[in-house]
Design a protein around this motif. Structure first.
Motif, short mmCIF file in Angstrom:
data_model
loop_
_atom_site.label_atom_id
_atom_site.label_comp_id
_atom_site.label_asym_id
_atom_site.label_seq_id
_atom_site.Cartn_x
_atom_site.Cartn_y
_atom_site.Cartn_z
N ASP A 1 20.09 19.53 44.04
CA ASP A 1 21.45 19.49 44.61
C ASP A 1 22.32 20.64 44.13
OD1 ASP A 1 20.99 17.28 46.15
OD2 ASP A 1 22.06 15.86 44.87
N THR A 2 22.23 20.96 42.84
CA THR A 2 23.10 22.01 42.31
C THR A 2 22.83 23.34 43.02
OG1 THR A 2 23.06 20.92 40.16
CG2 THR A 2 23.84 23.19 40.20
N LEU A 3 21.56 23.70 43.11
CA LEU A 3 21.23 24.98 43.76
C LEU A 3 21.59 24.95 45.24
CD1 LEU A 3 17.81 25.72 42.01
CD2 LEU A 3 20.06 26.69 41.49
N ASP A 4 21.33 23.81 45.87
CA ASP A 4 21.65 23.71 47.29
C ASP A 4 23.16 23.85 47.53
OD1 ASP A 4 20.83 23.23 50.03
OD2 ASP A 4 21.93 21.35 49.83
N SER A 5 23.96 23.19 46.66
CA SER A 5 25.42 23.26 46.85
C SER A 5 25.95 24.67 46.66
CB SER A 5 26.12 22.30 45.89
OG SER A 5 25.78 20.97 46.21
N LEU A 6 25.28 25.45 45.85
CA LEU A 6 25.74 26.83 45.65
C LEU A 6 25.60 27.66 46.92
CD1 LEU A 6 24.60 27.54 41.98
CD2 LEU A 6 26.95 27.57 42.84
#
Ligand code: SF4
Lengths: 463, 201
Positions: free
Chosen positions: B173-178
């Motif tokens: 999720d973190t990488l995707d949200s970036l």
């Protein structure tokens, strides 16, 4: 369209919709403690990510530190504390550690520093972040993966909750505190009764509370499963940060932070204020409570088998008899502290009961002020003298202490505690420990009596 | 991440099992995610001497092989500690079936690929009964179809679309949200100076 306060807060913080149905919401302010953040920082390291906006975060030491002195009580806790400080130094994040006057339980420190204001969105790796709803701010607890997410992006993936209005009708009796109100709400709605909901508290009995009382109410809303708790922002909420270190620095005045007149909620619960008396919990879930002149439930209520089994388990664990009068329950210890009830107003209320009285022989009574500044304020008012004269152990350091017993303040197997905390789960205050939840004034009354006792008996005597 | 989760199911009918019970605090004094299997349900599983409690379901044959739990209402309430989910994963639990879960626990599970199907009270009662039988029961959870099968019995379950797609894709999720950094910056540009929190050091 007429909107609830919750909807206004979500709308104002929405960054964008995501393809799978979530949205990204913006986190104005994020708070960390030493035990739910380490793996979030290591996640950043592994993914080679930076902190998006370092100045929008605060880290506080509160869960594992000793309160008898500032010395570390073991190497593992010391490692957690040093790890958080090192991570904050590395990422340029504000850190209120041991020896810093601003240190204390995160949810006591934040309002004390004037760091919360109506209209803000606040996240923290701690379930009691609902506390900030007292200001008409949206506060909620997150897990460690989400701590990583908010550090890296200043946002969270979010799903809009359903809304529940809990209206307290009429005025409460003078002896009824904010703690009694929220314990009554938990009893009526049930632990988990508000899963999936944001709860707004309304009614004259709510708005009659001080900010401290409102924080107690929103703090324990998580005990009914609410992921967010709210009270409309009035003049008092707007002025709370006046004169504090961050006072006047922030203002989120892009909306009026109240539900529109006639806004619809998905569920409405009404509770009559006259039905609320000083309460104590008897069981192992926060919804298992009765008025202090009540009784532990009987077994033969014709309840379903599943409920009977749960009842039996709770009564057994607590070492009680079905049908026993709760004011006959003898205690071993008394604890005043926690983010629910350790602010200056709570200490004053307990001190009022304890003045010129003594803790019963054999009762181990401990008080841990919620923050270093709260302790200093109490000492300036002479409250520490009242507590120590009565026989309480006045702790020189602040933290969560025996609320969850992650430091060395651990109750023994079978030890029965009158506690101003928020959770009476099995093993919460120590393996086999038996917790009875109540207001700080009721803890004081129990400490004096050596058993659970009615605070009103002491109030009438005093008046 | 699997779209199908299968395994022997164990019954754990207690209501309001909180994260203090799932992961007692003495196991939280750690800066890593590792070594938490030992702590999972420790006070239910293990007695003071360190021996297994014979009456706890996961210590009993056949459920000592279980990888799915059928649990009571409001599982995972209380503290936000993600250690509870890490520990369940490390104990080999891949899915937990219930009627309701506490919100933070539910989100933590999603982030770690632990499947939490929500079923109706009727389906829950049947699954609990099947899981409690002498030989236990093998359960198949189809995340794409939102369906649970146990022998001849099958029932739909509830899961929000975002959790479903997150479990299926298993993305970070973190990488995707970036990927939405521009949106985040655009939002920040709408904030007045008084709406940008800056904490005094
Ligand atoms: S005082 Fe208790 S409930 Fe509050 S943050 Fe600390 S451990 Fe959690």
């Amino acid at each position: 369209m007429k909107r609830t306060l919750y909807d206004k807060l979500v709308d104002a913080h929405k960054v964008c919709d995501l393809p799978d149905g979530d949205m990204l919401i913006y986190v104005d302010f994020h708070i960390m403690n030493e035990y739910t953040s380490p793996q979030a920082f290591s996640g950043l390291d592994v993914k080679k990510l930076k902190v998006w906006r370092p100045e929008a975060h605060l880290a506080v030491i509160d869960h594992v530190n000793a309160t008898k002195s500032a010395e570390h009580h073991d190497a593992a806790s010391q490692l957690l504390i040093e790890n958080l400080e090192a991570n904050c130094t590395k990422h340029d994040i504000a850190f209120y550690g041991l020896g810093d006057k601003r240190q204390g339980i995160e949810h006591v420190v934040v309002p004390e520093q004037g760091l919360v204001s109506p209209g803000m969105l606040i996240a923290c790796g701690d379930s009691h972040t609902t506390t900030y709803g007292a200001f008409g701010a949206l506060g909620f607890g997150i897990g460690t993966s989400e701590v990583e997410h908010v550090l890296a992006t200043q946002t969270l993936r979010y799903k809009r909750l359903k809304t529940m209005l809990v209206e307290i009708e009429g005025d409460t009796a003078p002896s009824v505190t904010a703690k009694d109100i929220i314990m009554k709400v938990v009893q009526v709605v049930g632990a988990g009764g508000a899963n999936g909901f944001a709860v707004e508290f309304a009614g004259p009995a709510i708005l009659a509370q001080s900010m401290s009382g409102r924080m107690t109410i929103c703090n324990m809303a998580v005990e009914l499963g609410a992921r967010a708790a709210l009270i409309s922002a009035d003049e008092q909420a707007w002025r709370m940060s006046d004169g504090r270190p961050h006072g006047g620095k922030f203002r989120f005045d892009n909306e009026e932070w109240v539900s529109d007149e006639g806004a619809e909620f998905d569920a409405v619960v009404k509770i009559s204020a006259t039905d609320i008396a000083p309460l104590v919990s008897w069981g192992t879930s926060p919804d298992q409570s009765v008025p202090i002149d009540g009784h532990v439930p009987e077994f033969d209520d014709g309840k379903p088998a599943k409920e009977m089994a749960a009842l039996r388990r709770a009564i057994d664990y607590m070492g009680l008899e079905a049908g026993q009068a709760v004011n006959s329950i003898a205690i071993d210890s008394a604890f005043i502290g926690s983010c629910t009830n350790s602010r200056i107003e709570d200490l004053r209320a307990a001190a009022k009961i304890l003045k010129n009285r003594k803790v019963a022989a054999g009762v181990n009574a401990i008080i841990v002020p919620g923050s270093t500044l709260t302790r200093m304020q109490a000492e300036a008012e002479g409250l520490d003298v009242i507590f120590t004269d009565a026989g309480f152990d006045w702790r020189p350091e602040s933290g969560c202490s025996m609320c969850l017993a992650m430091n060395n303040d651990i109750a023994m197997d079978g030890e029965r505690i009158a506690s101003s905390t928020n959770r009476n789960f099995e093993g919460r205050q120590g393996r086999g420990a038996r917790t009875h939840l109540m207001s700080p004034a009721m803890v004081a009354a129990a400490a004096i009596s050596g058993r659970l006792a009615d605070v009103r008996d002491f109030q009438t005597e005093a008046e | 991440m699997p779209k199908l989760v299968t395994g022997l199911a164990a019954p754990l009918p207690l209501s309001n099992v909180d994260t203090d019970v799932i992961m007692p605090k003495r196991f939280l004094i750690t800066i890593t995610r590792e070594g938490l299997a030992e702590g999972t349900f420790a006070d239910l599983r293990i007695d003071d001497t360190g021996a297994n409690r014979p009456d706890f379901v996961l210590n009993k044959d056949p459920w000592n092989e279980a990888t799915v739990l059928v649990v009571g209402d409001n599982f995972g309430c209380g503290s936000s500690r993600e250690h509870a989910v890490w520990g369940l994963n490390q104990l080999g639990i891949t899915a937990i079936i219930g009627t309701s879960f506490a919100g933070i626990f539910y989100d933590n599970a999603r982030k770690n690929g632990l499947t939490l199907p929500i079923v109706t009270p009727e389906a829950h009662a049947t699954l609990m009964e099947l899981a409690s039988g002498d030989k236990g029961v093998d359960i198949l959870i189809d995340i794409e179809q939102l369906k649970i099968t146990a022998g001849d019995f099958s029932a739909p379950f509830q899961m929000d679309a975002a959790t479903q797609s997150s479990l299926i894709k298993g993305e970070d999720d973190t990488l995707d949200s970036l990927n939405y950094s521009d949106n985040i910056r655009a939002y920040e540009n709408t904030l007045s100076d008084a709406m940008r929190v800056s904490v005094l050091k």
